[in-house]
Write a protein that holds these residues in place. Structure first.
Motif, PDB file in Angstrom:
ATOM      1  N   LEU A 261      59.680  -3.714  61.502  1.00 55.45           N
ATOM      2  CA  LEU A 261      60.482  -4.509  62.437  1.00 55.45           C
ATOM      3  C   LEU A 261      61.772  -4.959  61.766  1.00 55.45           C
ATOM      4  O   LEU A 261      61.766  -5.408  60.621  1.00 55.45           O
ATOM      5  CB  LEU A 261      59.699  -5.739  62.907  1.00 55.45           C
ATOM      6  N   SER A 262      62.880  -4.849  62.487  1.00 55.96           N
ATOM      7  CA  SER A 262      64.166  -5.266  61.930  1.00 55.96           C
ATOM      8  C   SER A 262      64.303  -6.783  61.979  1.00 55.96           C
ATOM      9  O   SER A 262      63.568  -7.474  62.695  1.00 55.96           O
ATOM     10  CB  SER A 262      65.313  -4.624  62.718  1.00 55.96           C
ATOM     11  N   SER A 263      65.265  -7.289  61.229  1.00 56.01           N
ATOM     12  CA  SER A 263      65.515  -8.734  61.211  1.00 56.01           C
ATOM     13  C   SER A 263      65.868  -9.257  62.593  1.00 56.01           C
ATOM     14  O   SER A 263      65.399 -10.319  63.013  1.00 56.01           O
ATOM     15  CB  SER A 263      66.650  -9.053  60.233  1.00 56.01           C
ATOM     16  N   SER A 264      66.711  -8.509  63.316  1.00 49.97           N
ATOM     17  CA  SER A 264      67.124  -8.963  64.645  1.00 49.97           C
ATOM     18  C   SER A 264      65.948  -8.994  65.608  1.00 49.97           C
ATOM     19  O   SER A 264      65.847  -9.900  66.448  1.00 49.97           O
ATOM     20  CB  SER A 264      68.237  -8.062  65.191  1.00 49.97           C
ATOM     21  N   GLU A 265      65.021  -8.024  65.497  1.00 50.93           N
ATOM     22  CA  GLU A 265      63.839  -8.022  66.365  1.00 50.93           C
ATOM     23  C   GLU A 265      62.949  -9.228  66.069  1.00 50.93           C
ATOM     24  O   GLU A 265      62.441  -9.878  66.989  1.00 50.93           O
ATOM     25  CB  GLU A 265      63.054  -6.723  66.168  1.00 50.93           C
ATOM     26  N   ILE A 266      62.758  -9.541  64.785  1.00 47.68           N
ATOM     27  CA  ILE A 266      61.925 -10.689  64.421  1.00 47.68           C
ATOM     28  C   ILE A 266      62.566 -11.984  64.904  1.00 47.68           C
ATOM     29  O   ILE A 266      61.890 -12.873  65.438  1.00 47.68           O
ATOM     30  CB  ILE A 266      61.697 -10.722  62.897  1.00 47.68           C
ATOM     31  N   LEU A 267      63.887 -12.105  64.744  1.00 50.35           N
ATOM     32  CA  LEU A 267      64.575 -13.313  65.203  1.00 50.35           C
ATOM     33  C   LEU A 267      64.476 -13.465  66.717  1.00 50.35           C
ATOM     34  O   LEU A 267      64.270 -14.570  67.232  1.00 50.35           O
ATOM     35  CB  LEU A 267      66.039 -13.271  64.779  1.00 50.35           C
ATOM     36  N   THR A 268      64.616 -12.349  67.447  1.00 51.43           N
ATOM     37  CA  THR A 268      64.527 -12.408  68.909  1.00 51.43           C
ATOM     38  C   THR A 268      63.145 -12.861  69.355  1.00 51.43           C
ATOM     39  O   THR A 268      63.005 -13.746  70.212  1.00 51.43           O
ATOM     40  CB  THR A 268      64.851 -11.030  69.516  1.00 51.43           C
ATOM     41  N   LEU A 269      62.104 -12.256  68.772  1.00 50.73           N
ATOM     42  CA  LEU A 269      60.736 -12.642  69.123  1.00 50.73           C
ATOM     43  C   LEU A 269      60.456 -14.085  68.714  1.00 50.73           C
ATOM     44  O   LEU A 269      59.772 -14.821  69.436  1.00 50.73           O
ATOM     45  CB  LEU A 269      59.739 -11.700  68.447  1.00 50.73           C
ATOM     46  N   SER A 270      60.989 -14.507  67.578  1.00 50.28           N
ATOM     47  CA  SER A 270      60.794 -15.891  67.135  1.00 50.28           C
ATOM     48  C   SER A 270      61.416 -16.867  68.119  1.00 50.28           C
ATOM     49  O   SER A 270      60.864 -17.944  68.380  1.00 50.28           O
ATOM     50  CB  SER A 270      61.403 -16.090  65.743  1.00 50.28           C
TER      51      SER A 270
END
Length: 752
Positions: A261-270
């Motif tokens: 998972l990319s950083s942007s995907e993790i931030l979005t889900l967070s």
């Protein structure tokens, strides 16, 4: 379709006013779900029923119309939905832009598409507000009773999943739930559960998640390895300086199934789970701690790049706290570079814009991440205080072989140069991409070619070795004539190299067009000679692409087949300079290639001379403009000085005392109106010797004052039969003036 209105009418009578939305009058989510559960208890198993989840597109519309128009659209939409009662469809409002619909009796699956399209049509009827037609673009997800669930929560979740699939496709208006979607929903739910658990662990590890702890003077300690997340670091390179300027940071989730998972995907889900601020603050804390470690070890890195998310900006006093922490830890604001996504810029512009402006004024750098992948454009660069952009990696990936990606990157670089902003190429993977980017004026880069993202310890080892900096050196043959040969037969390439070896060219040879594109991107190639018939790509197709990507090369076809039409078209389009046939005569081949180099040199020299002439003309224009501006400024200054002198003279003339300026030759240089009245005998004073105008006693005092050392003298004299107080002052104390100033002040008597 069954047109009996009884079911829908009776259903709405079941809901009280407190269970309905005040604006639309439709039942809310919980009452609707409970009602649907009761309906499904009495639903025959063999009876088909359809659950629809509708998104009419109100959320997207709110960005373009005012509140009055939006209210009008909502009222019209509600009216259209209520008219669906005639089809026995019951509608509930689940959210601002989310509606659930239930059709308890579906005659057959063949009618499902017709009914769904009728619902979409009802929501798509244009609404006229303020003289403008407004049209919604709705999407629907559908789930069927008994096939996709027998209880309300199951059906509604299945319909929601189908709607998510429809929303993710631009041209798909509705989607029917399937088992494949079900697996996707399961994986999505599992991901959310696992991520929420990891974020809760992270939150518990922080002493106070409510307060923003941005920086830590101590580097991350070994206990941090127990956390579910870690940071990875990657250098951002400035090829002009040949050094690392910023340290880019990214996020790694240690979960075995989700490390990709990319950083942007993790931030979005967070953000969806409500933990974006916790994760963002921890990121800031850990990244700046590592930055302190590097700075204390005297690494020459200008700063660190961090993400900036909306949840952080929305915190009270965010900018003030950030500045205070920087001052406390002696961090210069320009050493921190924040990367933002387009969503951050557009989520709440009225709140975001002032904070970003304050941050930039304080010295923090702001860049837009993944520029070019979304709708961010010149408007964003003008409207927001942005220092630069990070070019979308997908465009960088194909820049050396795809003319569209090449054109997009060139456009971005042109825009940023024109606006004096930085452009960072992200995701650089090979030398060919580096060379193409440099050739187009991009010198800021990061990517796996230099160093892939590394954990803290590995990064420290690699940056100490500085082995990646060797990749910044250009090839050593850039000033030599360079030739590229492409042919699918290795023996032909060998024969060509033998024939051309003695002419002093740097020769590249390959049988693969893809490798040829990489060679072209990584090296300055002057002349390209390509075979015509090749299995992967014809010579004319290859050279057309070469023309788009490298228009300054000389391009030639060498072939045993004379495909007149394709070759003629390529020549007419400028893709081919010359067509040569096989078998060839070595001397004729060498002469043709030498002629191509001579022609290229002439064109290059002409371009150089034209550029030099243009530069000289521009310099001359600039010089003329500068001279004109200076003359204009001097003229304006002279006019202002003259006006100032006139005003000063007028002020002096109104004073009730005589004022006389005397130069070093005892000549009167200036006098005011009062002095003229007292001393003039019908003649002018300026230019007269003081001996001819002033009493001899006063002249004697002036002579003594001149040779003395005093800066001021006062006394009494009789001038024109009247006692006067006389004052002498030397000039030059506050200016470059020479001489002295004579002040005459008459003493009035009662008879006066």
């Amino acid at each position: 379709m069954n047109h009996s209105p009884n079911l829908a009418t009776n259903a709405y009578q079941h809901f009280s006013s407190g269970q309905c939305d005040m604006e639309s009058g439709l039942p809310l989510r919980i009452p609707f779900t409970e009602w649907l559960d009761n309906q499904l208890l009495n639903q025959p198993e063999e009876q088909l029923g359809a659950c629809f989840m509708l998104d009419p597109g109100l959320a997207g519309l709110s960005q373009y119309v005012d509140d009055d128009a939006l209210d009008w659209v909502q009222r019209d939409l509600t009216q259209q939905l209520k008219q669906l009662h005639v089809a026995n469809i019951v509608v509930g409002r689940f959210a601002y832009s989310r509606f659930a619909l239930w059709l308890g009796k579906l005659e057959s699956l063949d009618l499902l598409e017709q009914i769904t399209e009728q619902i979409l049509f009802a929501c798509s009827i244009p609404t006229r507000s303020g003289g403008v037609n407004i049209q919604l673009h709705p999407k629907i997800g559908v789930a069927l009773f008994n096939q996709h669930g027998t209880e309300a929560p199951q059906l509604l979740e299945a319909a929601r999943s189908a709607l998510s699939a429809a929303l993710s496709h631009d041209y798909q208006r509705w989607v029917l739930y399937s088992s494949e979607l079900g697996r996707h929903v399961y994986e999505e739910m599992r991901l959310n559960v696992q991520l929420q658990a990891a974020l809760e662990t992270l939150a518990k590890s922080r002493r106070d998640t409510a307060n923003m702890v941005m920086f830590n003077e101590v580097a991350p300690v070994t206990s941090q390895h127990a956390l579910p997340f870690e940071l990875a670091f990657q250098p951002e390179i400035d090829l002009l300086q040949g050094k690392v300027i910023y340290l880019d940071t990214s996020l790694i989730w240690r979960h075995a199934d989700y490390q990709s998972l990319s950083s942007s995907e993790i931030l979005t889900l967070s953000g969806q789970l409500g933990y974006a601020r916790v994760l963002g603050d921890w990121w800031l804390e850990q990244a700046t701690a590592f930055w302190h470690l590097l700075r204390n070890q005297h690494f020459s890195i200008d700063g660190i790049t961090l993400p900036l998310i909306f949840e952080q900006i929305a915190q009270p006093h965010f900018h003030r706290n950030l500045c205070e922490q920087c001052e406390r830890l002696m961090i210069q604001p320009q050493q921190i570079q924040f990367s933002l996504t387009e969503n951050v810029l557009r989520q709440d512009p009225e709140k975001v814009l002032p904070i970003l402006q304050m941050m930039q004024q304080s010295g923090f750098r702001l860049i837009i991440n993944h520029f070019g992948s979304g709708s961010a454009s010149l408007a964003e660069l003008q409207a927001y205080p942005i220092d630069g952009v990070c070019i979308e990696p997908d465009f960088v990936k194909h820049i050396h072989r795809d003319s569209n990606s090449h054109a997009i990157v060139r456009s971005i670089l042109s825009i940023t140069r024109w606006m004096s902003k930085d452009a960072i190429a992200d995701g650089v993977q090979m030398e060919a991409q580096v060379a193409m980017l440099q050739r187009n004026g991009c010198h800021l880069m990061r990517g796996p070619w230099f160093m892939p993202p590394q954990d803290q310890n590995t990064f420290l080892q690699l940056i100490q070795q500085e082995s990646f900096l060797s990749k910044l050196l250009p090839p050593g043959h850039q000033n030599q004539p360079t030739l590229l040969l492409l042919d699918d037969e290795p023996n032909i390439l060998a024969a060509l190299k033998r024939a051309l070896r003695r002419d002093g060219y740097v020769i590249f040879a390959t049988t693969d067009p893809e490798e040829a594109f990489q060679i072209l991107a990584a090296n300055r190639i002057d002349v390209v000679v390509s075979d015509q018939r090749m299995p992967l790509m014809s010579g004319t197709e290859f050279l057309k692409k070469v023309k788009d990507l490298h228009p300054k090369t000389m391009r030639m076809v060498l072939s045993g087949y004379t495909e007149v039409q394709s070759i003629t078209e390529a020549i007419n389009q400028g893709a081919i300079y010359k067509f040569l046939t096989k078998p060839w005569d070595d001397e004729q081949l060498r002469a043709n290639i030498a002629e191509a180099f001579r022609r290229l040199n002439i064109e290059t020299e002409n371009e150089r001379l034209q550029a030099a002439l243009e530069t000289a003309n521009q310099s001359l224009i600039h010089l003329n403009h500068t001279l004109e501006k200076r003359v204009e400024e001097k003229t304006e200054q002279a006019a202002r000085d003259l006006e100032f002198l006139r005003i000063t003279q007028e002020m002096l003339d109104t004073l009730p005392m005589g004022i006389i300026g005397i130069d070093n030759n005892d000549m009167i240089a200036t006098a005011n109106e009062t002095a003229y009245c007292w001393l003039s005998r019908g003649e002018g004073l300026v230019g007269e010797l003081i001996l001819n105008v002033l009493p001899i006693n006063l002249v004697h005092e002036i002579m003594k004052f001149r040779v003395g050392e005093k800066t001021e003298w006062s006394g009494w004299q009789i001038i024109q039969h009247a006692p006067c107080k006389v004052t002498l002052r030397r000039m030059g104390k506050h200016s470059q003036a020479e001489g002295m100033l004579l002040l005459l002040q008459r003493i009035l008597t009662p008879s006066d």
